[in-house]
Design a protein around this motif. Sequence first.
Motif: not given
Length: 361
Positions: A34-36, A40-42, A204-205
Amino acid sequence: MPKKAQAFVKPGLSMRHVLCVWWKVVILVSLFICILAFLRIQQYSQSTVSPYSTALPRKSRVFGDQFRGNPKIAFLFLVRRNLPLDFVWESFFENVDKANFSIYVHSEPGFVFDESSTRSAFFFNRQLRNSIKVAWGEASMIEAERLLFEEALQDPANQRFVLLSDSCVPLYNFSFSYNYLMVSPRSFVDSFLDKKDVRYHPKMSPVIPKKKWRKGSQRRPPVDASKGKMNTKLQKQHNCIPDEHYVQTLLAMNDLESELERRTVTYTLWSQSGKNTENEAWHPFTFSYADSGPQQIKRIKDINHVYYETEFRTEWCSNNSTSVPCFLFARKFSQGAAMRLLSQGVVGNFDISALMEKPPP
């Protein structure tokens, strides 16, 4: 237990303990994926030049408070290849002023919508030329959505945007849907907090603050008392689907939630599937011909509120302070179900015999 399997279980450890450890590993791996995906989206969002598209300069866009003219709805279809329900949309758009709508389709790269691949001329050459290969549940779904919006934003007349899949159907005629969307000063986006969701991770932060983390799909299985502790496993057994979070979180991070009706106008019925409890998953129910009779469709159209369990919030569906039906569209519908909708006049007049002809390849 086979001898080979027993060899992996250390003395003093029960199989129940081994399974517990295994589940924890699965959850940790899911969080990592999920983090990856979100990182990637960011990267897609922050890149000045995407590897898949060229960003439209902001100064060339004309927004709602600046546009003067006849506003249009942009229908954005994100499909695997073709549009199996094109005949439904043909009836939906028939006899409608073309100045009131636009159509954009993201299909697989190289696929062309013409007389050989679709029954409806409304979709001829409406595919994106810069489409990408999309994998379900991955960040490529978000990039495909972005490409659709990017293309639609080049036409300043497009003032409302409806994102659809290849299994979506309209529940009302065009006129009703157009007035419903145009009269609202807000956007309809399913967005809520899910405090039980284990997908957010502190790593994620600060890119994605926890207080801005949002979800947009109520596909969490309901608690079933008869399943006891298995409920916990079922609640955690979610793939990390970026498109369930991306748009909602992006809008929250940009402080745009005050401009939203925090609900969707597309109906989805979530149901469990799987041969046994361990393998059960939560998927959208597919409506067949038998499931699409007048009574079933009326039940969907009569829904006037949505309950968000994680927020203890009931969203009564209204538009400019007027009570309205919650849903304009629905998914997932089979071809047989769509035929029945048309034959019953839900969308418009339709000659069902036209579908008996051999469909295009």
